[in-house]
Scaffold this motif. Structure first.
Motif, PDB file in Angstrom:
ATOM      1  N   THR A   1      -5.642   5.050  32.142  1.00 49.84           N
ATOM      2  CA  THR A   1      -4.511   5.444  31.313  1.00 49.84           C
ATOM      3  C   THR A   1      -4.274   4.446  30.194  1.00 49.84           C
ATOM      4  N   GLU A   2      -4.405   3.159  30.492  1.00 53.55           N
ATOM      5  CA  GLU A   2      -4.157   2.150  29.450  1.00 53.55           C
ATOM      6  C   GLU A   2      -5.147   2.248  28.289  1.00 53.55           C
ATOM      7  N   HIS A   3      -6.362   2.759  28.537  1.00 49.77           N
ATOM      8  CA  HIS A   3      -7.305   2.977  27.433  1.00 49.77           C
ATOM      9  C   HIS A   3      -6.780   4.063  26.490  1.00 49.77           C
ATOM     10  N   PHE A   4      -6.297   5.150  27.069  1.00 42.40           N
ATOM     11  CA  PHE A   4      -5.779   6.245  26.249  1.00 42.40           C
ATOM     12  C   PHE A   4      -4.484   5.846  25.547  1.00 42.40           C
ATOM     13  N   GLU A   5      -3.658   5.058  26.227  1.00 40.34           N
ATOM     14  CA  GLU A   5      -2.420   4.579  25.593  1.00 40.34           C
ATOM     15  C   GLU A   5      -2.734   3.703  24.391  1.00 40.34           C
ATOM     16  N   ARG A   6      -3.711   2.803  24.536  1.00 43.04           N
ATOM     17  CA  ARG A   6      -4.078   1.934  23.412  1.00 43.04           C
ATOM     18  C   ARG A   6      -4.673   2.743  22.282  1.00 43.04           C
ATOM     19  N   TRP A   7      -5.550   3.704  22.627  1.00 46.89           N
ATOM     20  CA  TRP A   7      -6.144   4.577  21.608  1.00 46.89           C
ATOM     21  C   TRP A   7      -5.029   5.239  20.803  1.00 46.89           C
ATOM     22  N   LEU A   8      -4.030   5.763  21.509  1.00 47.33           N
ATOM     23  CA  LEU A   8      -2.927   6.450  20.848  1.00 47.33           C
ATOM     24  C   LEU A   8      -2.074   5.485  20.028  1.00 47.33           C
ATOM     25  N   GLN A   9      -1.839   4.292  20.530  1.00 48.38           N
ATOM     26  CA  GLN A   9      -1.078   3.287  19.769  1.00 48.38           C
ATOM     27  C   GLN A   9      -1.778   2.970  18.457  1.00 48.38           C
ATOM     28  N   LEU A  10      -3.080   2.746  18.519  1.00 46.40           N
ATOM     29  CA  LEU A  10      -3.840   2.407  17.312  1.00 46.40           C
ATOM     30  C   LEU A  10      -3.886   3.583  16.340  1.00 46.40           C
ATOM     31  N   PHE A  11      -4.048   4.782  16.878  1.00 48.95           N
ATOM     32  CA  PHE A  11      -4.098   5.968  16.033  1.00 48.95           C
ATOM     33  C   PHE A  11      -2.753   6.192  15.346  1.00 48.95           C
ATOM     34  N   SER A  12      -1.678   6.086  16.120  1.00 47.39           N
ATOM     35  CA  SER A  12      -0.333   6.275  15.559  1.00 47.39           C
ATOM     36  C   SER A  12      -0.010   5.207  14.525  1.00 47.39           C
ATOM     37  N   ALA A  13      -0.404   3.971  14.790  1.00 49.78           N
ATOM     38  CA  ALA A  13      -0.177   2.883  13.833  1.00 49.78           C
ATOM     39  C   ALA A  13      -0.933   3.143  12.541  1.00 49.78           C
ATOM     40  N   THR A  14      -2.139   3.664  12.642  1.00 46.17           N
ATOM     41  CA  THR A  14      -2.932   3.976  11.453  1.00 46.17           C
ATOM     42  C   THR A  14      -2.268   5.082  10.641  1.00 46.17           C
ATOM     43  N   LEU A  15      -1.786   6.114  11.317  1.00 50.16           N
ATOM     44  CA  LEU A  15      -1.071   7.186  10.616  1.00 50.16           C
ATOM     45  C   LEU A  15       0.146   6.636   9.889  1.00 50.16           C
ATOM     46  N   ALA A  16       0.944   5.824  10.598  1.00 50.08           N
ATOM     47  CA  ALA A  16       2.177   5.282  10.007  1.00 50.08           C
ATOM     48  C   ALA A  16       1.884   4.350   8.834  1.00 50.08           C
ATOM     49  N   GLU A  17       0.782   3.646   8.908  1.00 53.57           N
ATOM     50  CA  GLU A  17       0.416   2.681   7.875  1.00 53.57           C
ATOM     51  C   GLU A  17       0.003   3.358   6.565  1.00 53.57           C
ATOM     52  N   HIS A  18      -0.693   4.488   6.670  1.00 54.00           N
ATOM     53  CA  HIS A  18      -1.326   5.078   5.485  1.00 54.00           C
ATOM     54  C   HIS A  18      -0.742   6.402   5.006  1.00 54.00           C
ATOM     55  N   PHE A  19      -0.039   7.124   5.885  1.00 57.09           N
ATOM     56  CA  PHE A  19       0.270   8.510   5.559  1.00 57.09           C
ATOM     57  C   PHE A  19       1.752   8.834   5.710  1.00 57.09           C
ATOM     58  N   THR A  20       2.145   9.856   4.994  1.00 56.67           N
ATOM     59  CA  THR A  20       3.512  10.350   5.032  1.00 56.67           C
ATOM     60  C   THR A  20       3.471  11.871   5.082  1.00 56.67           C
ATOM     61  N   GLY A  21       4.570  12.456   5.485  1.00 57.74           N
ATOM     62  CA  GLY A  21       4.681  13.906   5.433  1.00 57.74           C
ATOM     63  C   GLY A  21       4.540  14.578   6.784  1.00 57.74           C
TER      64      GLY A  21
ATOM     65  N   MET B   1       0.843  -1.170   0.000  1.00 58.62           N
ATOM     66  CA  MET B   1       0.000   0.000   0.000  1.00 58.62           C
ATOM     67  C   MET B   1       0.895   1.242   0.000  1.00 58.62           C
ATOM     68  N   GLN B   2       0.600   2.151  -0.894  1.00 59.36           N
ATOM     69  CA  GLN B   2       1.386   3.373  -1.000  1.00 59.36           C
ATOM     70  C   GLN B   2       0.867   4.403   0.000  1.00 59.36           C
ATOM     71  N   LYS B   3       1.783   5.020   0.725  1.00 55.66           N
ATOM     72  CA  LYS B   3       1.413   6.059   1.679  1.00 55.66           C
ATOM     73  C   LYS B   3       1.096   7.342   0.924  1.00 55.66           C
ATOM     74  N   GLN B   4       0.234   8.143   1.530  1.00 55.01           N
ATOM     75  CA  GLN B   4      -0.209   9.367   0.886  1.00 55.01           C
ATOM     76  C   GLN B   4      -0.152  10.531   1.874  1.00 55.01           C
ATOM     77  N   PRO B   5      -0.189  11.749   1.364  1.00 52.84           N
ATOM     78  CA  PRO B   5      -0.254  12.895   2.267  1.00 52.84           C
ATOM     79  C   PRO B   5      -1.633  12.956   2.940  1.00 52.84           C
ATOM     80  N   LEU B   6      -1.652  13.527   4.116  1.00 48.90           N
ATOM     81  CA  LEU B   6      -2.899  13.678   4.869  1.00 48.90           C
ATOM     82  C   LEU B   6      -3.374  15.111   4.655  1.00 48.90           C
ATOM     83  N   ASP B   7      -4.020  15.323   3.483  1.00 50.38           N
ATOM     84  CA  ASP B   7      -4.274  16.699   3.072  1.00 50.38           C
ATOM     85  C   ASP B   7      -5.625  16.925   2.399  1.00 50.38           C
ATOM     86  N   SER B   8      -6.558  15.998   2.607  1.00 50.05           N
ATOM     87  CA  SER B   8      -7.859  16.145   1.956  1.00 50.05           C
ATOM     88  C   SER B   8      -8.937  15.482   2.802  1.00 50.05           C
ATOM     89  N   PRO B   9     -10.201  15.851   2.555  1.00 50.90           N
ATOM     90  CA  PRO B   9     -11.283  15.165   3.267  1.00 50.90           C
ATOM     91  C   PRO B   9     -11.267  13.651   3.028  1.00 50.90           C
TER      92      PRO B   9
END
Length: 128
Positions: free
Chosen positions: A81-101, A1-9
């Protein structure tokens, strides 16, 4: 999967949808969304598109109080705290998986700030 900029709806929708796909199956926070909050995904996802579009694109798409629903969930099930840590882990992983820049990194930093502040607010309220 090619990463893309996070710059559109469309990119924001990809971020939100991919993130919540992870959330729904996560053994720690998935049940908070499905069983405790009983999230209606058809209404929740458009709110999240607007929230993140507002942060990322600055388009004023979101008009609401994003912390308030978390207070209500916390009354039913103490968010830790562990709920927020997991939320952040999943969010960060999603960013790294799909987006660049630079925008993707700024969004990761903003998500980290949100998780830290909301966790601190709830810790304070739970111990007050």
């Amino acid at each position: 999967m090619q990463k893309q900029p996070l710059d559109s709806p469309e990119a924001v929708r990809l971020l939100v949808n991919s993130f919540y796909d992870k959330v729904r199956v996560d053994p720690l926070i998935g049940p908070v969304f499905t069983d405790v909050a009983q999230v209606d995904w058809a209404s929740h996802l458009p709110k999240m598109y607007a929230f993140w579009e507002n942060i990322i694109l600055g388009n004023n798409a979101y008009n609401g109080h994003p912390f308030r629903p978390h207070l209500l969930v916390n009354q039913k099930h103490t968010l830790r705290t562990e709920h927020f840590e997991r939320w952040l882990q999943l969010f960060s992983a999603t960013l790294a998986e799909h987006f660049t820049g630079e925008t993707a990194e700024l969004v990761r930093q903003r998500a980290t700030q949100i998780a830290l502040v909301w966790n601190q607010k709830l810790l304070y309220l739970n111990n007050a």
